[in-house]
Design a protein around this motif. Sequence first.
Motif, PDB file in Angstrom:
ATOM      1  N   UNK A  64       0.780  -1.223   0.054  1.00 49.05           N
ATOM      2  CA  UNK A  64      -0.024   0.135   0.036  1.00 49.05           C
ATOM      3  C   UNK A  64       0.861   1.165   0.012  1.00 49.05           C
ATOM      4  N   UNK A  65       2.074   1.008   0.232  1.00 48.12           N
ATOM      5  CA  UNK A  65       2.940   2.319   0.492  1.00 48.12           C
ATOM      6  C   UNK A  65       3.947   2.439  -0.918  1.00 48.12           C
ATOM      7  N   UNK A  66       3.324   1.446  -1.976  1.00 49.22           N
ATOM      8  CA  UNK A  66       4.217   1.740  -3.262  1.00 49.22           C
ATOM      9  C   UNK A  66       3.381   2.617  -4.099  1.00 49.22           C
ATOM     10  N   UNK A  67       4.130   3.285  -5.379  1.00 49.63           N
ATOM     11  CA  UNK A  67       3.454   4.211  -6.095  1.00 49.63           C
ATOM     12  C   UNK A  67       3.580   3.117  -7.531  1.00 49.63           C
ATOM     13  N   UNK A  68       2.463   3.300  -8.278  1.00 44.77           N
ATOM     14  CA  UNK A  68       2.471   2.658  -9.608  1.00 44.77           C
ATOM     15  C   UNK A  68       2.260   3.644 -10.652  1.00 44.77           C
ATOM     16  N   UNK A  69       3.407   3.540 -11.606  1.00 37.75           N
ATOM     17  CA  UNK A  69       3.345   4.521 -12.868  1.00 37.75           C
ATOM     18  C   UNK A  69       3.060   3.551 -14.035  1.00 37.75           C
ATOM     19  N   UNK A  70       2.298   4.131 -14.741  1.00 40.99           N
ATOM     20  CA  UNK A  70       1.810   3.258 -16.046  1.00 40.99           C
ATOM     21  C   UNK A  70       2.040   4.037 -17.234  1.00 40.99           C
ATOM     22  N   UNK A  71       1.997   3.225 -18.527  1.00 45.15           N
ATOM     23  CA  UNK A  71       2.017   3.846 -19.676  1.00 45.15           C
ATOM     24  C   UNK A  71       0.914   2.917 -20.409  1.00 45.15           C
ATOM     25  N   UNK A  72      -0.057   3.646 -21.114  1.00 40.22           N
ATOM     26  CA  UNK A  72      -0.933   2.895 -21.935  1.00 40.22           C
ATOM     27  C   UNK A  72      -0.799   3.730 -23.232  1.00 40.22           C
ATOM     28  N   UNK A  73      -1.073   2.758 -24.471  1.00 41.92           N
ATOM     29  CA  UNK A  73      -1.235   3.417 -25.827  1.00 41.92           C
ATOM     30  C   UNK A  73      -2.034   2.144 -26.654  1.00 41.92           C
ATOM     31  N   UNK A 132      -5.718  -2.423 -12.583  1.00 38.43           N
ATOM     32  CA  UNK A 132      -5.652  -3.566 -12.321  1.00 38.43           C
ATOM     33  C   UNK A 132      -4.603  -3.877 -11.278  1.00 38.43           C
ATOM     34  N   UNK A 133      -3.383  -3.276 -11.648  1.00 34.69           N
ATOM     35  CA  UNK A 133      -2.330  -3.650 -10.628  1.00 34.69           C
ATOM     36  C   UNK A 133      -2.383  -3.072  -9.342  1.00 34.69           C
ATOM     37  N   UNK A 134      -3.027  -1.903  -9.212  1.00 33.02           N
ATOM     38  CA  UNK A 134      -3.219  -1.537  -7.847  1.00 33.02           C
ATOM     39  C   UNK A 134      -4.304  -2.263  -7.043  1.00 33.02           C
ATOM     40  N   UNK A 135      -5.224  -2.856  -7.803  1.00 33.48           N
ATOM     41  CA  UNK A 135      -6.145  -3.557  -7.288  1.00 33.48           C
ATOM     42  C   UNK A 135      -5.444  -4.987  -6.658  1.00 33.48           C
ATOM     43  N   UNK A 136      -4.573  -5.710  -7.513  1.00 30.14           N
ATOM     44  CA  UNK A 136      -3.715  -6.684  -7.156  1.00 30.14           C
ATOM     45  C   UNK A 136      -2.907  -6.594  -6.068  1.00 30.14           C
ATOM     46  N   UNK A 137      -2.355  -5.366  -6.143  1.00 29.79           N
ATOM     47  CA  UNK A 137      -1.127  -5.089  -4.857  1.00 29.79           C
ATOM     48  C   UNK A 137      -2.147  -4.883  -3.381  1.00 29.79           C
ATOM     49  N   UNK A 138      -3.441  -4.348  -3.600  1.00 28.42           N
ATOM     50  CA  UNK A 138      -4.220  -4.099  -2.386  1.00 28.42           C
ATOM     51  C   UNK A 138      -4.400  -5.706  -2.081  1.00 28.42           C
ATOM     52  N   UNK A 139      -4.908  -6.301  -2.929  1.00 26.23           N
ATOM     53  CA  UNK A 139      -5.190  -7.781  -2.306  1.00 26.23           C
ATOM     54  C   UNK A 139      -3.968  -8.409  -1.757  1.00 26.23           C
ATOM     55  N   UNK A 140      -2.803  -8.396  -2.321  1.00 24.11           N
ATOM     56  CA  UNK A 140      -1.422  -9.375  -1.731  1.00 24.11           C
ATOM     57  C   UNK A 140      -1.096  -8.620  -0.398  1.00 24.11           C
ATOM     58  N   UNK A 141      -1.145  -7.142  -0.401  1.00 30.26           N
ATOM     59  CA  UNK A 141      -0.910  -6.516   0.974  1.00 30.26           C
ATOM     60  C   UNK A 141       0.538  -6.437   0.994  1.00 30.26           C
ATOM     61  N   UNK A 142       1.534  -7.676   0.958  1.00 29.49           N
ATOM     62  CA  UNK A 142       2.845  -7.246   1.095  1.00 29.49           C
ATOM     63  C   UNK A 142       3.524  -8.183   0.113  1.00 29.49           C
ATOM     64  N   UNK A 143       4.836  -7.809   0.081  1.00 30.89           N
ATOM     65  CA  UNK A 143       5.758  -8.762  -0.757  1.00 30.89           C
ATOM     66  C   UNK A 143       7.272  -8.608  -0.044  1.00 30.89           C
ATOM     67  N   UNK A 144       8.473  -8.898  -0.754  1.00 32.49           N
ATOM     68  CA  UNK A 144       9.705  -8.672  -0.293  1.00 32.49           C
ATOM     69  C   UNK A 144      10.560  -8.229  -1.489  1.00 32.49           C
ATOM     70  N   UNK A 145      11.501  -7.407  -1.174  1.00 33.52           N
ATOM     71  CA  UNK A 145      12.626  -7.172  -1.964  1.00 33.52           C
ATOM     72  C   UNK A 145      13.858  -7.703  -1.533  1.00 33.52           C
ATOM     73  N   UNK A 146      14.501  -8.288  -2.437  1.00 34.73           N
ATOM     74  CA  UNK A 146      15.782  -9.057  -1.915  1.00 34.73           C
ATOM     75  C   UNK A 146      17.157  -8.454  -2.724  1.00 34.73           C
ATOM     76  N   UNK A 147      17.912  -7.985  -1.661  1.00 34.07           N
ATOM     77  CA  UNK A 147      19.191  -7.221  -2.117  1.00 34.07           C
ATOM     78  C   UNK A 147      20.485  -8.070  -1.883  1.00 34.07           C
TER      79      UNK A 147
END
Length: 163
Positions: A64-73, A132-147
């Motif tokens: 929920x703290x992520x930002x989503x940028x999109x391009x459509x054409x 669609x992506x925002x909806x899927x992210x909201x349903x998942x709630x959390x994930x991980x980043x591996x560094x």
Amino acid sequence: MYGVAKAHTENFNYVFFGIGSSLVVPGLIALYLEFNKAKRTETSGRANLAHFKTNSIRIPVDLSQCTVTANTWTQVREEKTNKEILFNELIGDSFENRETDNIAVSLVKYTTTVQGQRRTFTSAPVAKDKTTLLMLLEMQKETNIYIDRDGKYYYFDLEFLEK
């Protein structure tokens, strides 16, 4: 004379078959090896990712703290098989009734502090529209980043989007 020609033809067929099969068999072996190589590469890629995940620093991400940028054409197809489209080209209106595709590509970004410095992590491109992506992210709630330990490479885990 007929018997001699027939005997000669039969020998020719065996020779021709032998030459043909000797040319086909190496091709089949090459195809088999190439198929197995692709299979091994795919398996190896998954193994490398699993190894990277186990040997990296895991950062939990609140989606929920992520930002989503999109391009459509909209992309017009270049296919010219439809008779109506061909007729429209003849009269000078080449884009009338041509099939189109709506394409969307999005990126997910997450900013956090890692090892004392502020960093923004960007996902790989996702073939989904922003809503669609925002909806899927909201349903998942959390994930991980591996560094990795050096902090140079990272993996933004969005594998749940593939399901």
